[in-house]
Design a protein around this motif. Structure first.
Motif, short mmCIF file in Angstrom:
data_model
loop_
_atom_site.label_atom_id
_atom_site.label_comp_id
_atom_site.label_asym_id
_atom_site.label_seq_id
_atom_site.Cartn_x
_atom_site.Cartn_y
_atom_site.Cartn_z
N UNK A 1 28.07 14.81 -39.99
CA UNK A 1 28.84 15.64 -39.05
C UNK A 1 29.80 14.82 -38.20
N UNK A 2 29.40 13.60 -37.88
CA UNK A 2 30.21 12.79 -36.95
C UNK A 2 30.43 11.39 -37.52
N UNK A 3 30.88 11.35 -38.76
CA UNK A 3 31.04 10.06 -39.44
C UNK A 3 32.04 9.15 -38.76
N UNK A 4 33.07 9.71 -38.12
CA UNK A 4 34.12 8.89 -37.51
C UNK A 4 34.06 8.88 -35.99
N UNK A 5 33.05 9.51 -35.42
CA UNK A 5 32.94 9.59 -33.97
C UNK A 5 31.59 9.00 -33.54
N UNK A 6 31.58 7.71 -33.18
CA UNK A 6 30.34 7.02 -32.85
C UNK A 6 29.66 7.63 -31.63
N UNK A 7 30.44 7.98 -30.62
CA UNK A 7 29.86 8.53 -29.39
C UNK A 7 29.17 9.87 -29.66
N UNK A 8 29.83 10.74 -30.43
CA UNK A 8 29.23 12.03 -30.76
C UNK A 8 28.01 11.85 -31.66
N UNK A 9 28.08 10.90 -32.58
CA UNK A 9 26.95 10.63 -33.47
C UNK A 9 25.75 10.13 -32.68
N UNK A 10 26.01 9.26 -31.71
CA UNK A 10 24.95 8.73 -30.87
C UNK A 10 24.28 9.85 -30.06
N UNK A 11 25.10 10.75 -29.53
CA UNK A 11 24.56 11.88 -28.77
C UNK A 11 23.76 12.82 -29.66
N UNK A 12 24.25 13.05 -30.89
CA UNK A 12 23.55 13.90 -31.85
C UNK A 12 22.18 13.34 -32.19
N UNK A 13 22.08 12.01 -32.26
CA UNK A 13 20.83 11.36 -32.64
C UNK A 13 19.82 11.25 -31.50
N UNK A 14 20.19 11.68 -30.31
CA UNK A 14 19.32 11.54 -29.15
C UNK A 14 17.91 12.09 -29.39
N UNK A 15 17.75 13.28 -29.98
CA UNK A 15 16.38 13.80 -30.18
C UNK A 15 15.54 12.96 -31.14
N UNK A 16 16.20 12.17 -32.00
CA UNK A 16 15.46 11.35 -32.96
C UNK A 16 14.82 10.13 -32.31
N UNK A 17 15.40 9.66 -31.22
CA UNK A 17 14.88 8.49 -30.52
C UNK A 17 13.82 8.97 -29.52
N UNK A 18 12.57 8.79 -29.87
CA UNK A 18 11.52 9.36 -29.05
C UNK A 18 10.19 8.64 -29.27
N UNK A 19 9.26 8.89 -28.36
CA UNK A 19 7.86 8.47 -28.52
C UNK A 19 6.99 9.70 -28.29
N UNK A 20 6.10 9.97 -29.24
CA UNK A 20 5.19 11.11 -29.11
C UNK A 20 3.79 10.62 -28.74
N UNK A 21 3.18 11.33 -27.82
CA UNK A 21 1.78 11.08 -27.44
C UNK A 21 1.00 12.31 -27.86
N UNK A 22 0.06 12.15 -28.79
CA UNK A 22 -0.68 13.28 -29.36
C UNK A 22 -2.17 13.08 -29.10
N UNK A 23 -2.78 14.04 -28.44
CA UNK A 23 -4.23 13.98 -28.22
C UNK A 23 -4.94 14.78 -29.30
#
Length: 316
Positions: free
Chosen positions: A288-310
């Motif tokens: 979707x954002x092959x030529x727009x690094x800033x938009x691509x970085x924002x799009x990927x925000x949900x992928x960068x995460x840590x989950x804590x599961x009990x």
């Protein structure tokens, strides 16, 4: 599994052993600066290690000896025409350099954000270069560039490093966390709220992230008798190499576990796993954002995460 690596530097001049006085401190005191060999020695690496070579070309940088720090730990003081070789863990690693100076704030230098991806089964070369503010920096070199840079250089052996040459390295874990126990609760923490960008250590955790982890730990403690184990799982976006992402996600999970333990939870009950770029929440950011690094970085925000599961107690 062990992997043998040979770092051969062709076309090096055979140079003798040099000595240098300590200047005004003592005219009699001398030290052994260089090894007389003209090649980087054969090294045996584990599957979790990479070879790293730091080079200071003759006359490339004007100034005193250049101190090299690995993850904040002192490695060596490179003089002109010196290089240093060391096997390091194949993981995101902070590498910094600074001229020897009694007035320099070394803790500040060691904490600078200069993270490099030391991928597995590779040799990494870094050259000392000088920048406008007068302090040296490390620049990554290709093997061909390193071959030219190492002409007329010798291995630096005059100082005692504090970096552990044979330290244990974290293995990339894919399936430590099992799902046979029922899930009680899952908490998802955004990496941007937890860590400084591309970093993973306890000193890199933002205050917002510390507060979130403390709140989760306190909530878990209320029902701790009903919990069989806790899984802390790190994830990254798909940018960067697989090795970098897997190690970064694992180290972030380990840091979150350490903070949870500091709030009274049992370490033995907490399993960690680094899944890197697996299980992406958003999968089409690159297209979707092959030529727009800033938009691509924002799009990927949900992928960068840590989950804590009990997880609850084992179902009988």
């Amino acid at each position: 599994m062990r992997v043998t690596k040979l770092v051969g530097i062709l076309g090096l001049s055979v140079l003798g052993v040099g000595c240098a006085s300590t200047g005004p401190m003592s005219s009699n005191e001398k030290w052994h600066n260089f090894d007389s060999t003209n090649t980087v020695a054969l090294e045996e690496l584990t599957a979790e290690q990479s070879m790293v070579v730091f080079i200071r070309k003759p006359e490339a940088v004007k100034g005193s000896a250049v101190n090299i720090f690995v993850g904040g730990e002192y490695l060596t003081s490179l003089q002109e025409g010196g290089y240093k070789v060391i096997p390091l863990c194949a993981a995101p690693t902070n590498l910094t350099a600074a001229f020897t100076d009694i007035n320099l704030n070394y803790p500040s230098v060691r904490e600078q954000n200069n993270t490099f991806d030391l991928s597995q089964s590779r040799i990494h070369y870094f050259s000392v270069t000088q920048v406008e503010n007068g302090q040296p920096i490390l620049k990554a070199l290709t093997a061909q560039q390193a071959k030219l840079a190492m002409k007329n250089t010798r291995e630096q052996v005059n100082t005692l490093p504090r970096v552990e040459k044979n330290r244990g390295c974290s293995k990339v874990i894919y399936q430590q966390v099992h799902t046979s126990q029922p899930v009680i609760e899952k908490y998802t923490l955004a990496a941007s709220a937890l860590f400084v960008y591309s970093k993973f250590g306890s000193a890199d955790v933002l205050q917002k992230g510390r507060d979130e982890i403390a709140a989760i730990a306190n909530e878990i403690k209320k029902d701790e008798t009903q919990i069989g184990h806790i899984a802390v799982i790190g994830y990254t976006d798909p940018m960067g190499s697989d090795a970098f992402n897997q190690q970064l996600s694992l180290k972030r999970a380990e840091t979150v576990r350490a903070l949870m333990v500091s709030h009274g939870l049992s370490k033995q009950k907490i399993l960690v796993e680094g899944r890197g770029e697996q299980d992406l929440v958003v999968q089409d950011c690159e297209s979707r954002f092959a030529t727009n690094k800033e938009a691509r970085n924002e799009c990927n925000e949900p992928n960068r995460r840590v989950e804590i599961v009990t997880h609850g107690l084992q179902v009988q």
